[in-house]
Write an enzyme that holds these catalytic residues in place. Structure first.
Site, mmCIF file in Angstrom:
data_model
loop_
_atom_site.group_PDB
_atom_site.id
_atom_site.type_symbol
_atom_site.label_atom_id
_atom_site.label_comp_id
_atom_site.label_asym_id
_atom_site.label_seq_id
_atom_site.Cartn_x
_atom_site.Cartn_y
_atom_site.Cartn_z
ATOM 1 N N GLN A 211 0.641 -0.990 0.059
ATOM 2 C CA GLN A 211 -0.130 0.066 -0.035
ATOM 3 C C GLN A 211 0.735 1.336 0.115
ATOM 4 O OE1 GLN A 211 -2.705 -2.336 3.419
ATOM 5 N NE2 GLN A 211 -3.225 0.022 3.101
ATOM 6 N N PHE A 242 -5.904 -3.606 3.501
ATOM 7 C CA PHE A 242 -6.486 -3.480 4.903
ATOM 8 C C PHE A 242 -5.740 -2.884 6.082
ATOM 9 C CE2 PHE A 242 -8.667 -7.372 3.288
ATOM 10 C CZ PHE A 242 -9.783 -6.840 2.978
ATOM 11 N N GLU A 246 0.702 -1.880 4.493
ATOM 12 C CA GLU A 246 1.129 -0.334 4.730
ATOM 13 C C GLU A 246 2.645 -0.474 5.146
ATOM 14 O OE1 GLU A 246 0.414 3.876 6.810
ATOM 15 O OE2 GLU A 246 -1.191 2.194 6.940
ATOM 16 N N ARG A 324 -4.964 7.885 17.159
ATOM 17 C CA ARG A 324 -5.996 7.769 16.732
ATOM 18 C C ARG A 324 -7.198 7.126 17.545
ATOM 19 N NH1 ARG A 324 -8.307 8.860 11.235
ATOM 20 N NH2 ARG A 324 -6.333 9.478 10.703
ATOM 21 N N ARG A 356 -7.674 -1.349 8.957
ATOM 22 C CA ARG A 356 -8.589 -0.545 8.599
ATOM 23 C C ARG A 356 -9.270 0.236 10.028
ATOM 24 N NH1 ARG A 356 -13.250 -3.177 4.552
ATOM 25 N NH2 ARG A 356 -14.078 -1.189 3.679
ATOM 26 N N PHE A 358 -7.305 2.184 11.737
ATOM 27 C CA PHE A 358 -6.164 2.500 12.343
ATOM 28 C C PHE A 358 -6.369 3.075 13.897
ATOM 29 C CE2 PHE A 358 -2.270 5.407 12.483
ATOM 30 C CZ PHE A 358 -1.339 4.695 11.541
ATOM 31 N N THR A 455 -3.131 11.949 10.336
ATOM 32 C CA THR A 455 -2.718 12.817 11.517
ATOM 33 C C THR A 455 -1.317 13.338 11.642
ATOM 34 O OG1 THR A 455 -2.379 10.792 12.843
ATOM 35 C CG2 THR A 455 -4.415 11.893 13.131
ATOM 36 N N ALA A 524 -5.796 5.502 5.677
ATOM 37 C CA ALA A 524 -6.502 6.646 6.088
ATOM 38 C C ALA A 524 -7.709 7.036 5.249
ATOM 39 C CB ALA A 524 -5.601 7.693 6.714
ATOM 40 N N GLU A 726 -12.683 3.556 5.585
ATOM 41 C CA GLU A 726 -12.580 3.159 7.014
ATOM 42 C C GLU A 726 -13.978 3.487 7.890
ATOM 43 O OE1 GLU A 726 -7.957 3.508 8.290
ATOM 44 O OE2 GLU A 726 -9.083 5.279 7.643
#
Length: 776
Positions: A211, A242, A246, A324, A356, A358, A455, A524, A726
């Site tokens: 990703q 998902f 990442e 988060r 998903r 986060f 963020t 995100a 998400e």
């Protein structure tokens, strides 16, 4: 010139219209090409990881002679073979080695890689290693880590507003409790895989399922000790991600590239599903201690919460994930006085990572637990408590001091309340439960407010590249990655709409670091927001040149040039798009552009816990009805009604599919998907045979999914749409809350069942037993 009837026909694939995923036919017929489908050049080798069989210990010796002597083995790679940095940490903390040099920190940690003529040879050889280890004590979960004095993997965050003690003093009721929230495996259809092909000099091309191509590029460059321009990462598509691809792909990309450059041969690495699950991170488990004060009407006065997370042996993305969680610990509710603290705990388990939502879903579960506690304490319908605490004018400041604007949660919830006939059905369920000794039912309607943006402010940027060829066909490339969510289709619709051409005119090509540099992860929920705007910027640059060409060549004013369906009007003349482009090419007009976009008006100061980290909020609500067997704990979802806010949807068909899939995945997380480590630190739920994701038979018997049609995004997002990846994941919380009501019925709804998650049939049965015995 073209026929005027033609230009009246709308283009195929315009924005705000439903359109099938661009690869849908290829997906279902097996023609879609993934990394493992790339033809292997002659001489391709295969790598496999050798892993630890202990959770924590110091390496005393590692005898790999038998591994090297095994049939088909070409090389064995260890930490000593790394020419650059022995680290693939996404945050630069240097705590995530490719291979450890002296310290093992979790069971299943990769220690070396075998490179052989076949994958089977490599896999068999890896088991022949003899590793001598001095065992050390280990801690596997956040509570054990806290008790053992383990450190945080990154600095904790505190969000505070008002005075919690003052709020408590003025409130007549106060409840303190604890909720344990389980993790989740990504269980993507396509596992982790990387395929590296060495090039001239320092260069290497890496095909991988990621990703975040730019991060893979930088990690490979660091490990090889070369500049980023020597590494090209390519991604055509992924079979699911998902969040699991990442940062966790860094290891596999680095190993493949390291082996390819060392041996000057193509190298592929594809772990078994078991090794994929044991060697890669998951959704963070949380243990949340909460303390909520409230009045007789159920209105919250003060909230205090501590959010301890199982982060694993390294930081990975645990800092922003636990941040988060705090950002969403309010969900859709206003807390007059609040203090929230994160505790990202180091543990001797695989390093947990993005998933998903986060961290947001864990925060929302904690918020809904507090609402549930209040409702049972006061003998009220939880929906009434929710509505009493919704953000509204004058009560619209979050714990991180961002004002909630464009707040539609009350209207959306009341619309779903009416559509789903919630009140009438709840009465019917209460009557059913009074007369049913074994089977009990529950219903719940829960909201979602989810902030959209990374963020980490610098990630809120994207690039795109568009070429218009002289036959009128268009080549589109952007920094986002396609993992089945329809991102490429949506961005192509934006470009088609900009040029007013049929979407068939546009070819979307594989994401590659050679075309769009320094991209952010497709994560995100920002894929369409960022890449759609970047592509639109590129399209508008080319359109501006075409308009200038038309004005110069035809002697007209700019407002006399209009892009019509598959044509361009210049004054009274209407010219087919391809013909117009050809004439522009002949006049040496530049028909290529790089677009760029950065999200405006966002800022975040982590040290003070204040700012505007989110550009906007997406809202949604779900009403779920369940049925449980009080003798076995087994249950089923009878009905689910979903209503979700996607702004002015770029593609309603794709968005509806995202809402449906997110709900089912969220439901699975909270009900059946249990991760279990034994006392030695071994993950025992490491395959589809031991880890249960929802099946088609687990879907609600009645499943109604609708998109809000009346709420265009107030912010200037791409075509006033809203993110959809998400936010709907958290709609699955309505199933957990409905299960809670069904369990509570055995005690005549006097006691909050306090179900931990996942609420497996075993946990449901034990909760029923506790309430029947009065043990809660």
């Amino acid at each position: 010139m073209t026929d005027m009837k033609t230009i009246r026909a709308p283009i195929r694939g315009a924005v705000h219209t439903g359109l099938a995923h661009d690869s849908a036919a290829n997906h279902v017929t097996g023609r879609a090409s993934y990394t493992d489908d790339i033809p292997e050049p002659v001489g391709t080798l295969h790598a496999y990881l050798g892993v630890s069989n202990i959770a924590h210990g110091r390496i005393l010796s590692m005898d790999l002679a038998a591994v090297r002597a095994a049939p088909g083995v070409v090389a064995v790679l260890t930490a000593d073979d790394i020419p650059g940095e022995n680290d693939v940490s996404p945050t630069g903390k240097r705590d995530d080695p490719v291979f450890p040099a002296d310290l093992i920190e979790y069971h299943g940690q990769p220690l070396f890689a075998v490179v052989a003529e076949s994958r089977d040879f490599a896999r068999r050889a890896a088991a022949k290693a003899e590793v001598e280890v001095a065992p050390l004590a280990h801690a596997l979960d956040p509570e054990a880590a806290i008790a053992a004095g383990y450190p945080h993997v990154t600095a904790p965050l505190t969000l505070a507003r008002g005075e919690v003690e003052t709020g408590r003093d003025g409130a007549p009721h106060r409840i303190a409790g604890k909720v344990r929230i389980g993790g989740q495996d990504h269980m993507y259809l396509e596992g982790q895989i990387s395929f590296a092909v060495p090039g001239e000099d320092e260069t290497v091309t890496v095909h991988c399922s990621t990703q975040h191509p730019s991060e893979a590029q930088h990690m490979v460059a660091h490990v090889l000790g070369v500049p980023s321009n020597a590494v090209n990462v390519q991604v055509r598509r992924m079979g699911g991600g998902f969040g699991g691809k990442e940062s966790q792909m860094n290891l596999f990309a680095a190993v493949a590239a390291l082996a390819a450059k060392k041996l000057d041969r193509p190298v592929k690495i594809r772990p078994d599903r078991d090794q994929d699950m044991t060697a890669t991170g998951k959704r963070h488990d949380f243990v949340v201690d909460y303390d909520v004060a409230f009045d007789e009407a159920g209105v919250i006065a003060a909230v205090e919460g501590s959010f301890a997370a199982r982060c694993g042996f390294s930081a990975d993305l645990s800092g922003p994930v636990t941040d988060r969680a705090l950002f969403h610990a309010d969900n859709a509710y206003f807390y007059p006085h609040v203090r929230l603290q994160s505790r990202p705990m180091k543990t001797n388990t695989v390093s947990n990572t993005a998933f998903r939502g986060f961290g947001g879903p864990q925060g929302v579960v904690a918020a809904e637990r507090m609402i549930e506690e209040i409702a049972y304490a006061l003998g009220r319908d939880p929906l009434d408590i929710r509505k009493a605490n919704f953000y509204r004018e004058g009560r619209d400041l979050t714990p991180y001091h961002q004002q909630v604007t464009d707040n539609v949660i009350l209207r959306l919830v009341e619309e779903l309340e009416e559509r789903s006939e919630y009140r009438a059905r709840r009465k019917q369920i209460e009557a059913f439960n009074r007369d049913s000794p074994v089977i009990r039912r529950g219903i719940a309607l829960t909201p979602v407010k989810f902030g959209i943006s990374f963020t980490a402010t610098h990630f809120n940027q994207a690039g795109a590249l568009i070429h218009v060829y002289n036959d009128g066909s268009i080549h589109l490339n952007h920094g986002g990655t396609e993992m089945g969510q329809g991102l490429n289709t949506k961005v192509a619709q934006v470009v088609a709409d900009a040029f007013q051409v049929d979407i068939d005119t546009i070819r979307i090509t594989a994401t590659t670091t050679e075309k769009v540099p320094n991209t952010s992860a497709t994560a995100a929920s920002s894929g369409s927001d960022l890449n759609g705007m970047a592509a639109l910027d590129a399209a508008e640059q080319i359109k501006a040149r075409l308009v200038a060409f038309a004005c110069e060549s035809r002697g007209v004013a700019a407002d006399a040039v209009r892009f019509l369906p598959n044509a361009v009007a210049v004054g009274e003349e209407v010219i087919p798009f391809a013909e117009f482009v050809k004439s522009a090419y002949m006049a040496r007009v530049q028909l290529s552009a790089a677009g760029f976009y950065k999200t405006p008006d966002i800022h975040w100061d982590r040290s003070s816990g204040t700012g505007r980290p989110f550009y906007y909020y997406a809202y949604g609500a779900a009403c779920s009805e369940v049925e449980i067997d009080t003798l076995t704990g087994e249950y089923r979802v009878l009905r689910a009604d979903l209503l979700h806010d996607v702004g002015r949807s770029l593609n309603p068909d794709i968005d509806r599919g995202q809402v449906e899939g997110a709900f089912i995945q969220g439901m699975g997380w909270l009900t059946t998907e249990e991760l279990w480590w034994d006392e030695k630190g071994r993950l025992r739920t490491h395959a589809p045979s031991t880890y249960k994701i929802p099946l088609a038979s687990d879907a609600p018997r009645v499943f109604n999914v609708d998109l809000v049609s009346w709420n265009a995004n107030a912010e200037r997002t791409i075509k006033r749409s809203k993110a959809v990846g998400e936010p709907p994941f958290m709609l699955g919380i309505s199933v957990l809350e409905a299960l809670s009501m069904a369990v509570a019925s055995v005690d005549d709804y006097r006691t909050c069942p306090r179900l931990d998650t996942p609420a497996t049939p075993e946990r449901v049965l034990m909760a029923v037993d506790r309430l029947q015995r009065g043990a809660v």
